[in-house]
Design a protein around this motif. Structure first.
Motif, PDB file in Angstrom:
ATOM      1  N   GLY A 183     -42.925   1.144 -15.408  1.00  0.00           N
ATOM      2  CA  GLY A 183     -42.260   1.883 -16.801  1.00  0.00           C
ATOM      3  C   GLY A 183     -42.371   3.018 -16.547  1.00  0.00           C
ATOM      4  O   GLY A 183     -42.027   4.472 -18.168  1.00  0.00           O
ATOM      5  N   LEU A 184     -41.732   3.217 -15.821  1.00  0.00           N
ATOM      6  CA  LEU A 184     -41.433   5.607 -15.473  1.00  0.00           C
ATOM      7  C   LEU A 184     -39.972   5.270 -15.905  1.00  0.00           C
ATOM      8  O   LEU A 184     -39.415   3.966 -16.198  1.00  0.00           O
ATOM      9  N   ALA A 185     -39.707   6.522 -16.836  1.00  0.00           N
ATOM     10  CA  ALA A 185     -38.751   6.400 -17.721  1.00  0.00           C
ATOM     11  C   ALA A 185     -38.133   7.096 -16.282  1.00  0.00           C
ATOM     12  O   ALA A 185     -38.077   8.234 -16.043  1.00  0.00           O
TER      13      ALA A 185
ATOM     14  N   ALA B  98     -34.160 -10.039 -15.024  1.00  0.00           N
ATOM     15  CA  ALA B  98     -33.455  -9.312 -16.640  1.00  0.00           C
ATOM     16  C   ALA B  98     -32.125 -10.589 -17.437  1.00  0.00           C
ATOM     17  O   ALA B  98     -32.208  -9.900 -18.561  1.00  0.00           O
ATOM     18  N   ASN B  99     -31.668 -11.513 -16.423  1.00  0.00           N
ATOM     19  CA  ASN B  99     -30.636 -11.972 -17.197  1.00  0.00           C
ATOM     20  C   ASN B  99     -30.505 -13.817 -17.080  1.00  0.00           C
ATOM     21  O   ASN B  99     -30.010 -14.142 -17.826  1.00  0.00           O
ATOM     22  N   ARG B 100     -31.631 -14.465 -16.219  1.00  0.00           N
ATOM     23  CA  ARG B 100     -31.811 -15.931 -16.493  1.00  0.00           C
ATOM     24  C   ARG B 100     -29.979 -16.458 -15.057  1.00  0.00           C
ATOM     25  O   ARG B 100     -30.148 -17.320 -15.066  1.00  0.00           O
ATOM     26  N   ASP B 101     -30.005 -14.954 -14.634  1.00  0.00           N
ATOM     27  CA  ASP B 101     -29.229 -15.123 -13.922  1.00  0.00           C
ATOM     28  C   ASP B 101     -29.676 -14.772 -12.125  1.00  0.00           C
ATOM     29  O   ASP B 101     -29.429 -13.952 -11.944  1.00  0.00           O
ATOM     30  N   PRO B 102     -29.690 -15.500 -11.143  1.00  0.00           N
ATOM     31  CA  PRO B 102     -29.600 -15.565 -10.049  1.00  0.00           C
ATOM     32  C   PRO B 102     -29.131 -14.763  -9.037  1.00  0.00           C
ATOM     33  O   PRO B 102     -29.456 -14.175  -8.120  1.00  0.00           O
ATOM     34  N   ASN B 103     -27.040 -14.602  -9.859  1.00  0.00           N
ATOM     35  CA  ASN B 103     -26.623 -13.769  -8.697  1.00  0.00           C
ATOM     36  C   ASN B 103     -26.351 -12.807  -9.007  1.00  0.00           C
ATOM     37  O   ASN B 103     -25.183 -12.160  -8.515  1.00  0.00           O
ATOM     38  N   LEU B 104     -27.347 -12.628 -10.168  1.00  0.00           N
ATOM     39  CA  LEU B 104     -26.763 -11.121 -10.934  1.00  0.00           C
ATOM     40  C   LEU B 104     -26.292 -10.084 -10.147  1.00  0.00           C
ATOM     41  O   LEU B 104     -25.746  -9.042 -10.482  1.00  0.00           O
TER      42      LEU B 104
ATOM     43  N   ILE C  57     -31.467  -5.669 -17.555  1.00  0.00           N
ATOM     44  CA  ILE C  57     -31.156  -4.232 -16.794  1.00  0.00           C
ATOM     45  C   ILE C  57     -32.960  -2.847 -17.326  1.00  0.00           C
ATOM     46  O   ILE C  57     -33.065  -3.392 -15.423  1.00  0.00           O
ATOM     47  N   VAL C  58     -32.525  -2.601 -17.063  1.00  0.00           N
ATOM     48  CA  VAL C  58     -33.026  -0.936 -17.179  1.00  0.00           C
ATOM     49  C   VAL C  58     -34.458  -1.342 -17.648  1.00  0.00           C
ATOM     50  O   VAL C  58     -34.950  -1.315 -17.088  1.00  0.00           O
ATOM     51  N   ALA C  59     -34.729  -2.164 -18.541  1.00  0.00           N
ATOM     52  CA  ALA C  59     -35.711  -3.473 -18.948  1.00  0.00           C
ATOM     53  C   ALA C  59     -36.906  -3.630 -17.938  1.00  0.00           C
ATOM     54  O   ALA C  59     -38.384  -2.900 -17.468  1.00  0.00           O
ATOM     55  N   THR C  60     -35.586  -4.451 -17.417  1.00  0.00           N
ATOM     56  CA  THR C  60     -37.024  -4.705 -16.727  1.00  0.00           C
ATOM     57  C   THR C  60     -36.528  -4.393 -15.045  1.00  0.00           C
ATOM     58  O   THR C  60     -38.434  -4.210 -14.834  1.00  0.00           O
ATOM     59  N   LEU C  61     -35.844  -3.239 -14.909  1.00  0.00           N
ATOM     60  CA  LEU C  61     -36.098  -2.259 -13.541  1.00  0.00           C
ATOM     61  C   LEU C  61     -37.040  -0.986 -14.407  1.00  0.00           C
ATOM     62  O   LEU C  61     -38.715  -0.981 -13.058  1.00  0.00           O
ATOM     63  N   ASP C  62     -37.765  -0.767 -15.695  1.00  0.00           N
ATOM     64  CA  ASP C  62     -38.516   0.080 -16.003  1.00  0.00           C
ATOM     65  C   ASP C  62     -40.111  -0.684 -15.830  1.00  0.00           C
ATOM     66  O   ASP C  62     -41.055  -0.182 -15.656  1.00  0.00           O
ATOM     67  N   ARG C  63     -39.895  -2.418 -16.382  1.00  0.00           N
ATOM     68  CA  ARG C  63     -41.327  -2.740 -16.026  1.00  0.00           C
ATOM     69  C   ARG C  63     -41.632  -3.315 -14.449  1.00  0.00           C
ATOM     70  O   ARG C  63     -42.399  -3.233 -14.349  1.00  0.00           O
ATOM     71  N   ILE C  64     -40.678  -3.310 -13.753  1.00  0.00           N
ATOM     72  CA  ILE C  64     -41.373  -3.113 -12.468  1.00  0.00           C
ATOM     73  C   ILE C  64     -41.701  -2.234 -11.589  1.00  0.00           C
ATOM     74  O   ILE C  64     -42.094  -1.793 -10.402  1.00  0.00           O
TER      75      ILE C  64
END
Length: 104
Positions: free
Chosen positions: A100-102, A66-72, A90-97
């Motif tokens: 793609g469900l909205a 999501a953000n190139r931050d392992p502690n996020l 974060i939302v785009a990464t969640l959708d990808r994981i």
């Protein structure tokens, strides 16, 4: 007989001052941030927890994606505020994981 000589050059030796390279931050900071930081919604934290629990990605992997931050993720659970750009990543990464469900 061994004769010892004094090394007078070593007594007067003064090392040259070394130039310290200017440390440049690899990610330059902005004087004015690109938006106000706000706390993340609990529903989004639940989505992150569900994605981690299903084994799609570990907390550190999710933060890196999501953000190139392992502690996020740990920081989000601890109350970290994020800007709008980070929130959209974060939302785009969640959708990808999640395939793609909205979710809204």
């Amino acid at each position: 007989m061994i004769a010892y000589r004094q090394n007078y050059a070593a007594l007067r030796f003064m090392p040259k001052p070394r130039k310290v390279p200017a440390r440049r931050d690899p990610r330059p900071r902005l004087e004015m941030p690109k938006g106000a930081a706000a706390p993340i919604a609990p529903a989004l934290l639940d989505r992150i927890a569900a994605a981690v629990k299903t084994g799609a990605a570990s907390e550190a992997d999710f933060g890196r994606m999501a953000n190139r931050d392992p502690n996020l993720v740990g920081d989000l659970y601890a109350g970290r505020n994020v800007r709008q750009g980070t929130l959209s990543r974060i939302v785009a990464t969640l959708d990808r994981i999640e395939g793609g469900l909205a979710h809204g």
